[in-house]
Each structure stands twice: as structure tokens, then as C-alpha cells.
Design a protein around this motif. Structure first.
Motif, PDB file in Angstrom:
ATOM      1  N   GLU A   1       0.827  -1.218   0.000  1.00 14.30           N
ATOM      2  CA  GLU A   1       0.000   0.000   0.000  1.00 14.30           C
ATOM      3  C   GLU A   1       0.861   1.268   0.000  1.00 14.30           C
ATOM      4  O   GLU A   1       0.450   2.287  -0.544  1.00 14.30           O
ATOM      5  CB  GLU A   1      -0.930   0.019   1.220  1.00 14.30           C
ATOM      6  CG  GLU A   1      -2.075  -0.949   1.137  1.00 14.30           C
ATOM      7  CD  GLU A   1      -3.197  -0.516   0.206  1.00 14.30           C
ATOM      8  OE1 GLU A   1      -3.199   0.612  -0.319  1.00 14.30           O
ATOM      9  OE2 GLU A   1      -4.093  -1.348   0.010  1.00 14.30           O
TER      10      GLU A   1
ATOM     11  N   LYS B   1      -8.405   5.206 -11.757  1.00 17.02           N
ATOM     12  CA  LYS B   1      -8.513   3.772 -11.454  1.00 17.02           C
ATOM     13  C   LYS B   1      -9.810   3.293 -12.087  1.00 17.02           C
ATOM     14  O   LYS B   1     -10.892   3.702 -11.694  1.00 17.02           O
ATOM     15  CB  LYS B   1      -8.522   3.524  -9.944  1.00 17.02           C
ATOM     16  CG  LYS B   1      -8.408   2.048  -9.597  1.00 17.02           C
ATOM     17  CD  LYS B   1      -8.532   1.750  -8.119  1.00 17.02           C
ATOM     18  CE  LYS B   1      -7.496   2.429  -7.282  1.00 17.02           C
ATOM     19  NZ  LYS B   1      -7.555   1.996  -5.854  1.00 17.02           N
TER      20      LYS B   1
ATOM     21  N   SER C   1     -10.704  -0.118 -12.640  1.00 16.97           N
ATOM     22  CA  SER C   1     -11.283  -1.323 -12.059  1.00 16.97           C
ATOM     23  C   SER C   1     -10.347  -1.921 -11.020  1.00 16.97           C
ATOM     24  O   SER C   1      -9.163  -1.579 -10.957  1.00 16.97           O
ATOM     25  CB  SER C   1     -11.628  -2.368 -13.128  1.00 16.97           C
ATOM     26  OG  SER C   1     -10.460  -2.853 -13.744  1.00 16.97           O
ATOM     27  N   ILE C   2     -10.919  -2.813 -10.223  1.00 18.25           N
ATOM     28  CA  ILE C   2     -10.174  -3.522  -9.183  1.00 18.25           C
ATOM     29  C   ILE C   2     -10.591  -4.983  -9.247  1.00 18.25           C
ATOM     30  O   ILE C   2     -11.783  -5.297  -9.317  1.00 18.25           O
ATOM     31  CB  ILE C   2     -10.494  -2.960  -7.777  1.00 18.25           C
ATOM     32  CG1 ILE C   2     -10.110  -1.490  -7.684  1.00 18.25           C
ATOM     33  CG2 ILE C   2      -9.766  -3.776  -6.705  1.00 18.25           C
ATOM     34  CD1 ILE C   2     -10.600  -0.813  -6.403  1.00 18.25           C
TER      35      ILE C   2
ATOM     36  N   ASN D   1     -10.564  -8.089  -6.982  1.00 20.25           N
ATOM     37  CA  ASN D   1     -10.407  -8.556  -5.601  1.00 20.25           C
ATOM     38  C   ASN D   1     -10.541 -10.070  -5.476  1.00 20.25           C
ATOM     39  O   ASN D   1     -10.778 -10.580  -4.383  1.00 20.25           O
ATOM     40  CB  ASN D   1     -11.468  -7.904  -4.703  1.00 20.25           C
ATOM     41  CG  ASN D   1     -11.140  -6.465  -4.401  1.00 20.25           C
ATOM     42  OD1 ASN D   1     -10.029  -6.153  -4.005  1.00 20.25           O
ATOM     43  ND2 ASN D   1     -12.104  -5.600  -4.612  1.00 20.25           N
TER      44      ASN D   1
ATOM     45  N   ARG E   1      -4.726  -7.619  -4.334  1.00 18.38           N
ATOM     46  CA  ARG E   1      -5.750  -7.219  -5.300  1.00 18.38           C
ATOM     47  C   ARG E   1      -5.008  -6.611  -6.493  1.00 18.38           C
ATOM     48  O   ARG E   1      -3.831  -6.261  -6.388  1.00 18.38           O
ATOM     49  CB  ARG E   1      -6.723  -6.199  -4.700  1.00 18.38           C
ATOM     50  CG  ARG E   1      -6.117  -4.838  -4.469  1.00 18.38           C
ATOM     51  CD  ARG E   1      -7.133  -3.794  -3.992  1.00 18.38           C
ATOM     52  NE  ARG E   1      -6.543  -2.471  -4.050  1.00 18.38           N
ATOM     53  CZ  ARG E   1      -5.846  -1.904  -3.067  1.00 18.38           C
ATOM     54  NH1 ARG E   1      -5.643  -2.555  -1.926  1.00 18.38           N
ATOM     55  NH2 ARG E   1      -5.351  -0.695  -3.225  1.00 18.38           N
TER      56      ARG E   1
ATOM     57  N   ASP F   1      -5.180  -3.453  -9.093  1.00 18.43           N
ATOM     58  CA  ASP F   1      -5.772  -2.176  -9.478  1.00 18.43           C
ATOM     59  C   ASP F   1      -5.382  -1.871 -10.925  1.00 18.43           C
ATOM     60  O   ASP F   1      -4.207  -1.961 -11.280  1.00 18.43           O
ATOM     61  CB  ASP F   1      -5.258  -1.041  -8.585  1.00 18.43           C
ATOM     62  CG  ASP F   1      -5.694  -1.174  -7.127  1.00 18.43           C
ATOM     63  OD1 ASP F   1      -6.597  -1.985  -6.839  1.00 18.43           O
ATOM     64  OD2 ASP F   1      -5.129  -0.454  -6.294  1.00 18.43           O
TER      65      ASP F   1
ATOM     66  N   TRP G   1      -5.252   0.991 -13.753  1.00 19.87           N
ATOM     67  CA  TRP G   1      -5.239   2.438 -13.927  1.00 19.87           C
ATOM     68  C   TRP G   1      -5.072   2.795 -15.405  1.00 19.87           C
ATOM     69  O   TRP G   1      -4.351   2.113 -16.133  1.00 19.87           O
ATOM     70  CB  TRP G   1      -4.071   3.051 -13.158  1.00 19.87           C
ATOM     71  CG  TRP G   1      -4.160   2.919 -11.676  1.00 19.87           C
ATOM     72  CD1 TRP G   1      -3.830   1.841 -10.901  1.00 19.87           C
ATOM     73  CD2 TRP G   1      -4.590   3.934 -10.771  1.00 19.87           C
ATOM     74  NE1 TRP G   1      -4.037   2.109  -9.574  1.00 19.87           N
ATOM     75  CE2 TRP G   1      -4.496   3.398  -9.465  1.00 19.87           C
ATOM     76  CE3 TRP G   1      -5.043   5.236 -10.921  1.00 19.87           C
ATOM     77  CZ2 TRP G   1      -4.835   4.123  -8.333  1.00 19.87           C
ATOM     78  CZ3 TRP G   1      -5.382   5.961  -9.801  1.00 19.87           C
ATOM     79  CH2 TRP G   1      -5.286   5.408  -8.527  1.00 19.87           C
TER      80      TRP G   1
END
Length: 166
Positions: free
Chosen positions: A11, A145, A147-148, A150, A156, A158, A160
Motif C-alpha cells: 500500500e 482507477k 477497475s479492481i 479482488n 488485489r 488495481d 489504472w
């Protein structure tokens, strides 16, 4: 030609410590190798050497000031980011992926069309690390962003896209 950064990071953007990736997520390695397998990749010498004998990608453009040759016939040496982009364009590929390390990601940041970022669930003990390598910060106003994913355990992805037209 579309230029895409593919990276795994924490992160707080840590991509490596002490010249190594401290986490181990085989599902992330698999999805990223599958993603880049049929495309040319640009990567720095240390990253390239850490992936031998089987670096991902169809062709390898290795940015290096010291290497004269890169061994496998699939690899060529570029001396600058501009030379790497010229080589990539000559390969007539739809997509070229940038795989790191930190300085390489930073050198191409203004050129990326997309970024595919695996955000790993891993805590770095910053006090005990002599060296921490981070993915460069980007201007949030220049990126969206879109989509993600999960669906993985421990990380996850991400996705961009640049809002600039490069």
C-alpha cells in the motif's frame, strides 16, 4: 503502441527491500507472467538478471549502462529509456510492458498508458531494512482507477488508465 507498467507493491508503494521482493504470492506471479507472455517487456538489468533463466515476455529490452550482451537471443540491450522505446516500437507490438525496477518504473512514468498494480497484503518492517525500493508517486489528476480485481487471496489488482494523451 501502448506502454503498460506491471508491478506488485505494498500500500505504501514498496516494491523491494535489500534487492529482493520480500513476499511470495504465486498467484500474482502467474497472472503477471500470463499477462506479459506474448509481448515485449522493458526491464532493468538487475530485474532481468533476477528473473533468469526464464524471464517473462516474448522479447526483453534490458536497460543497462554496463552489460554488453544479455545472454538469451530474446534479449537486447538499450542504453536509455528513449532507445528502449525506439526498440519497442520497432517490434511492432500492440502492447509493451515495463517490469521494473524502481528507477526503470520512474523513467517511464510520463509515458505509461496504463498501470496494472498488484497491491499485496504485506507489512514491511521499515526499521530493519537497509534499502527500500518504491514505485514512483504519480499525479492522481493524470490517472483514473478504472477497475479492481479482488478475486485473489493476499492481494488485489488495481487497473489504472492515463487521462493524459501522452
Amino acid at each position: 503502441m501502448e506502454l503498460v507498467a506491471v508491478v506488485a507493491m505494498t500500500e505504501d508503494r514498496v516494491i523491494a527491500t535489500e534487492n529482493d521482493v520480500p513476499w511470495n504470492y504465486p498467484a500474482d506471479v502467474k497472472q503477471y507472467k500470463d499477462r506479459v507472455s506474448e509481448s515485449p517487456v522493458i526491464l532493468g538489468r538487475q530485474t532481468y538478471e533476477s528473473m533468469l533463466p526464464d524471464p517473462p515476455g516474448r522479447r526483453h529490452i534490458v536497460l543497462s549502462r554496463s552489460l554488453e550482451t544479455a545472454g538469451p537471443a530474446t534479449a537486447t540491450i538499450a542504453r536509455s529509456p528513449a532507445e528502449a522505446l525506439t526498440m519497442a516500437a520497432e517490434m511492432d507490438a500492440e502492447t509493451v510492458y515495463v517490469l521494473g525496477g524502481g528507477e526503470i518504473y520512474d523513467a517511464f512514468l510520463p509515458e505509461y498508458d496504463r498501470m496494472v498494480i498488484s497491491v499485496v497484503d504485506y507489512l514491511i518492517d521499515h526499521e530493519s531494512c537497509r534499502r527500500i525500493v518504491r514505485f514512483p508517486e504519480w499525479d492522481d489528476t493524470a490517472w483514473e482507477k478504472v477497475s479492481i480485481d479482488n478475486s485473489y487471496n493476499g492481494f488485489r489488482i488495481d487497473f489504472w488508465e492515463s487521462t493524459d494523451s501522452n
